[in-house]
Write a protein that holds these residues in place. Structure first.
Motif, PDB file in Angstrom:
ATOM      1  N   GLY A  35     -52.501  11.077  34.402  1.00  0.00           N
ATOM      2  CA  GLY A  35     -52.634  11.447  35.866  1.00  0.00           C
ATOM      3  C   GLY A  35     -54.040  10.475  36.615  1.00  0.00           C
ATOM      4  N   TYR A  36     -54.332  10.843  37.678  1.00  0.00           N
ATOM      5  CA  TYR A  36     -55.300  10.211  38.427  1.00  0.00           C
ATOM      6  C   TYR A  36     -56.735  10.190  37.936  1.00  0.00           C
ATOM      7  CZ  TYR A  36     -51.444  10.670  41.975  1.00  0.00           C
ATOM      8  OH  TYR A  36     -50.409  10.958  42.448  1.00  0.00           O
ATOM      9  N   GLY A  37     -57.481   9.371  38.028  1.00  0.00           N
ATOM     10  CA  GLY A  37     -58.820   9.373  37.781  1.00  0.00           C
ATOM     11  C   GLY A  37     -59.492  10.289  38.911  1.00  0.00           C
ATOM     12  N   GLY A  38     -60.918   9.919  38.689  1.00  0.00           N
ATOM     13  CA  GLY A  38     -61.879  10.468  39.914  1.00  0.00           C
ATOM     14  C   GLY A  38     -61.959  11.880  39.834  1.00  0.00           C
ATOM     15  N   SER A  39     -61.907  12.509  41.362  1.00  0.00           N
ATOM     16  CA  SER A  39     -62.167  13.984  41.456  1.00  0.00           C
ATOM     17  C   SER A  39     -60.839  14.698  40.882  1.00  0.00           C
ATOM     18  CB  SER A  39     -62.084  14.342  42.922  1.00  0.00           C
ATOM     19  OG  SER A  39     -61.074  13.687  43.562  1.00  0.00           O
ATOM     20  N   PHE A  40     -59.675  13.934  40.777  1.00  0.00           N
ATOM     21  CA  PHE A  40     -58.469  14.644  40.220  1.00  0.00           C
ATOM     22  C   PHE A  40     -58.835  15.018  38.707  1.00  0.00           C
ATOM     23  CE2 PHE A  40     -54.292  14.891  38.280  1.00  0.00           C
ATOM     24  CZ  PHE A  40     -53.599  15.739  39.097  1.00  0.00           C
ATOM     25  N   GLU A  41     -59.525  13.895  38.095  1.00  0.00           N
ATOM     26  CA  GLU A  41     -59.705  14.059  36.408  1.00  0.00           C
ATOM     27  C   GLU A  41     -60.638  15.165  36.195  1.00  0.00           C
ATOM     28  OE1 GLU A  41     -61.331  11.253  32.884  1.00  0.00           O
ATOM     29  OE2 GLU A  41     -61.188  10.566  34.630  1.00  0.00           O
ATOM     30  N   THR A  42     -61.528  15.178  37.143  1.00  0.00           N
ATOM     31  CA  THR A  42     -62.523  16.353  37.022  1.00  0.00           C
ATOM     32  C   THR A  42     -61.998  17.574  37.202  1.00  0.00           C
ATOM     33  OG1 THR A  42     -64.296  14.851  37.897  1.00  0.00           O
ATOM     34  CG2 THR A  42     -64.816  17.190  38.038  1.00  0.00           C
ATOM     35  N   HIS A  47     -61.059  22.822  35.479  1.00  0.00           N
ATOM     36  CA  HIS A  47     -60.600  23.971  35.699  1.00  0.00           C
ATOM     37  C   HIS A  47     -59.245  23.934  35.564  1.00  0.00           C
ATOM     38  CE1 HIS A  47     -64.157  24.862  38.124  1.00  0.00           C
ATOM     39  NE2 HIS A  47     -64.284  23.588  38.586  1.00  0.00           N
ATOM     40  N   ILE A  48     -58.163  23.081  35.465  1.00  0.00           N
ATOM     41  CA  ILE A  48     -56.709  23.205  35.427  1.00  0.00           C
ATOM     42  C   ILE A  48     -56.410  23.453  33.897  1.00  0.00           C
ATOM     43  CG2 ILE A  48     -54.697  22.318  35.726  1.00  0.00           C
ATOM     44  CD1 ILE A  48     -56.074  23.154  38.178  1.00  0.00           C
ATOM     45  N   ASP A  57     -52.395  28.001  23.545  1.00  0.00           N
ATOM     46  CA  ASP A  57     -52.990  27.490  22.197  1.00  0.00           C
ATOM     47  C   ASP A  57     -52.434  26.066  21.690  1.00  0.00           C
ATOM     48  OD1 ASP A  57     -54.185  27.525  19.611  1.00  0.00           O
ATOM     49  OD2 ASP A  57     -52.789  28.501  18.509  1.00  0.00           O
ATOM     50  N   VAL A  58     -52.775  24.919  22.734  1.00  0.00           N
ATOM     51  CA  VAL A  58     -52.391  23.897  22.659  1.00  0.00           C
ATOM     52  C   VAL A  58     -53.744  22.949  23.164  1.00  0.00           C
ATOM     53  CG1 VAL A  58     -51.393  23.797  24.972  1.00  0.00           C
ATOM     54  CG2 VAL A  58     -50.809  21.994  23.327  1.00  0.00           C
ATOM     55  N   THR A  59     -53.857  21.884  22.555  1.00  0.00           N
ATOM     56  CA  THR A  59     -54.932  20.924  23.191  1.00  0.00           C
ATOM     57  C   THR A  59     -54.283  19.958  24.132  1.00  0.00           C
ATOM     58  OG1 THR A  59     -55.951  21.035  21.163  1.00  0.00           O
ATOM     59  CG2 THR A  59     -56.737  19.093  22.365  1.00  0.00           C
ATOM     60  N   VAL A  60     -55.091  19.809  25.092  1.00  0.00           N
ATOM     61  CA  VAL A  60     -54.443  18.665  26.209  1.00  0.00           C
ATOM     62  C   VAL A  60     -55.466  17.577  26.095  1.00  0.00           C
ATOM     63  CG1 VAL A  60     -53.977  18.337  28.623  1.00  0.00           C
ATOM     64  CG2 VAL A  60     -53.349  20.550  27.594  1.00  0.00           C
ATOM     65  N   GLN A  61     -54.959  16.627  25.974  1.00  0.00           N
ATOM     66  CA  GLN A  61     -55.675  15.443  26.281  1.00  0.00           C
ATOM     67  C   GLN A  61     -55.425  14.649  27.499  1.00  0.00           C
ATOM     68  OE1 GLN A  61     -54.946  12.680  22.842  1.00  0.00           O
ATOM     69  NE2 GLN A  61     -56.231  13.689  21.414  1.00  0.00           N
ATOM     70  N   PHE A  62     -56.334  14.092  28.537  1.00  0.00           N
ATOM     71  CA  PHE A  62     -56.120  13.669  29.903  1.00  0.00           C
ATOM     72  C   PHE A  62     -56.412  12.040  29.652  1.00  0.00           C
ATOM     73  CE2 PHE A  62     -56.943  12.510  34.240  1.00  0.00           C
ATOM     74  CZ  PHE A  62     -55.678  13.266  34.662  1.00  0.00           C
ATOM     75  N   ALA A 292     -55.399  21.976  46.443  1.00  0.00           N
ATOM     76  CA  ALA A 292     -55.839  21.566  47.912  1.00  0.00           C
ATOM     77  C   ALA A 292     -57.214  21.741  48.230  1.00  0.00           C
ATOM     78  CB  ALA A 292     -54.854  22.943  48.396  1.00  0.00           C
ATOM     79  N   GLU A 293     -57.819  22.600  47.479  1.00  0.00           N
ATOM     80  CA  GLU A 293     -59.266  22.646  47.472  1.00  0.00           C
ATOM     81  C   GLU A 293     -60.026  21.289  47.245  1.00  0.00           C
ATOM     82  OE1 GLU A 293     -60.036  27.506  46.790  1.00  0.00           O
ATOM     83  OE2 GLU A 293     -60.094  25.880  45.340  1.00  0.00           O
ATOM     84  N   THR A 294     -59.821  21.001  46.231  1.00  0.00           N
ATOM     85  CA  THR A 294     -60.513  19.731  45.515  1.00  0.00           C
ATOM     86  C   THR A 294     -60.005  18.302  46.126  1.00  0.00           C
ATOM     87  OG1 THR A 294     -59.157  19.976  43.809  1.00  0.00           O
ATOM     88  CG2 THR A 294     -61.218  21.082  43.854  1.00  0.00           C
ATOM     89  N   ASN A 295     -58.505  18.300  46.335  1.00  0.00           N
ATOM     90  CA  ASN A 295     -57.957  16.820  46.508  1.00  0.00           C
ATOM     91  C   ASN A 295     -57.082  16.990  47.806  1.00  0.00           C
ATOM     92  OD1 ASN A 295     -58.143  14.701  43.736  1.00  0.00           O
ATOM     93  ND2 ASN A 295     -58.141  17.107  43.322  1.00  0.00           N
TER      94      ASN A 295
END
Length: 348
Positions: A35-42, A47-48, A57-62, A292-295
């Motif tokens: 997905g997108y970098g910057g504020s979206f990655e943060t 939070h997401i 019980d799954v590990t997510v790599q972004f 909506a709040e962040t992006n």
């Protein structure tokens, strides 16, 4: 077997407070999301993703990258995909679907709650956020000059805005949207772009101070009062207004164009159930509020309730009904040709 997500995730879940029993088969699995970098990655990492990991019980790599970069990753990894879920702008997403990278959405309980325009005419991808392409304008300058807020795409050709407008170039989706709308308003469209180029060259370009691709530079142009009007995205306008600048967004009467943030589960994933569940998770109302709040993404789920200060975004049936879609399947094969022509004729 589907990974059950807790229906109507509580807002606290987004802060990492979810305690849902995991499916035994998911232990030690890794889900890779592009997905997108910057504020979206943060946002995703802070939070997401954490509550999703805890609940399932799954590990997510972004994997951060813009839409072009992540589409290129899918192409490079065609025979050995590392990405399980990809998040792209709608134009590149239609390319991903056409190239066979997106799996069928088979287990998305939120689907009935999604606006039709966000269904994208396919069962391979889904819009998880709306951005509207329309007018950004300096409300203070408009009031001082006694100008009504912009209301039609043809306001770009109004002589009173000579050298006071900016339109992003065609390499930017906002510029491409402008070209398509000019074509439609002059008897053409995606399959007959000639009227669009004629209108851009003869009517719009004379008013344009600069064809600015950078959002940062566009903000500077507004703040320096070098421009009063531009074609821009609703999320960009919100970000500028959040700085205290009197920026407002206007929906043209002919329709603002929906620029969607879309997600799809990638084919040949080794965690297909987790990929389907993550796409559904992005459609949950509480997650949609965070986006909506962040992006500045308007929610595609009809059941999402935004606080009043965010309701300037594409939100609710009235504003969503003012959105129009472009035919990316017609645009994508021609975009390189149009880009070359734009450089020769529009920005010459």
């Amino acid at each position: 077997m589907r990974i059950p997500l807790k229906a109507g995730l509580a807002a606290a879940a987004l802060l990492g407070a979810t305690t849902v029993l995991a499916q035994p088969g998911l232990a030690q699995n890794t889900l890779t999301v592009g997905g997108y970098g910057g504020s979206f990655e943060t946002l995703m990492k802070e939070h997401i993703i954490p509550p999703f990991e805890q609940a399932n019980d799954v590990t997510v790599q972004f994997v951060p990258g813009n839409s072009t970069e992540n589409l290129a990753r899918l192409q490079a990894q065609r025979d050995n995909q590392e990405i399980d879920v990809v998040i792209l702008d709608d134009g590149p997403m239609y390319q991903a679907v056409a190239l066979g990278f997106c799996d069928t959405l088979t287990d998305i309980p939120s689907l009935p709650d999604i606006y039709d325009i966000a269904r994208m005419g396919t069962d391979k991808a889904i819009g998880v956020g709306f951005v509207a392409t329309g007018f950004a304008y300096n409300a203070e300058m408009f009031e001082k000059e006694g100008w009504d807020p912009p209301s039609s795409w043809m306001d770009l050709a109004d002589p009173k805005f000579e050298q006071l407008t900016s339109v992003p170039p065609i390499s930017n989706t906002y510029g491409l949207h402008t070209l398509v709308m000019m074509a439609r308003l002059h008897g053409g469209g995606e399959n007959d772009i000639e009227p669009g180029f004629e209108a851009m060259v003869e009517k719009v370009a004379p008013n344009v101070l600069v064809f600015e691709p950078s959002s940062g530079k566009m903000s500077e142009l507004f703040q320096a009062q070098e421009i009063a009007l531009s074609i821009w995205g609703s999320g960009r306008v919100k970000a500028l207004a959040d700085t205290g600048f009197p920026a407002e967004f206007a929906y043209p009467k002919e329709g603002a164009i929906a620029l969607m943030v879309a997600a799809c589960p990638v084919v040949d994933s080794d965690v297909p159930a987790a990929a389907q569940a993550f796409v559904d998770y992005l459609l949950q109302p509480e997650v949609q509020v965070r986006l909506a709040e962040t992006n500045g993404f308007g929610p595609t789920n009809k059941n999402t309730v935004l606080p009043e200060e965010l309701q300037t975004l594409p939100y609710g049936p009235d504003k969503i009904s003012q959105l129009v879609a472009v035919d990316w399947n017609a645009i994508n094969p021609k975009r390189e040709e149009w880009t070359q022509r734009w450089a020769r004729e529009v920005e010459r």
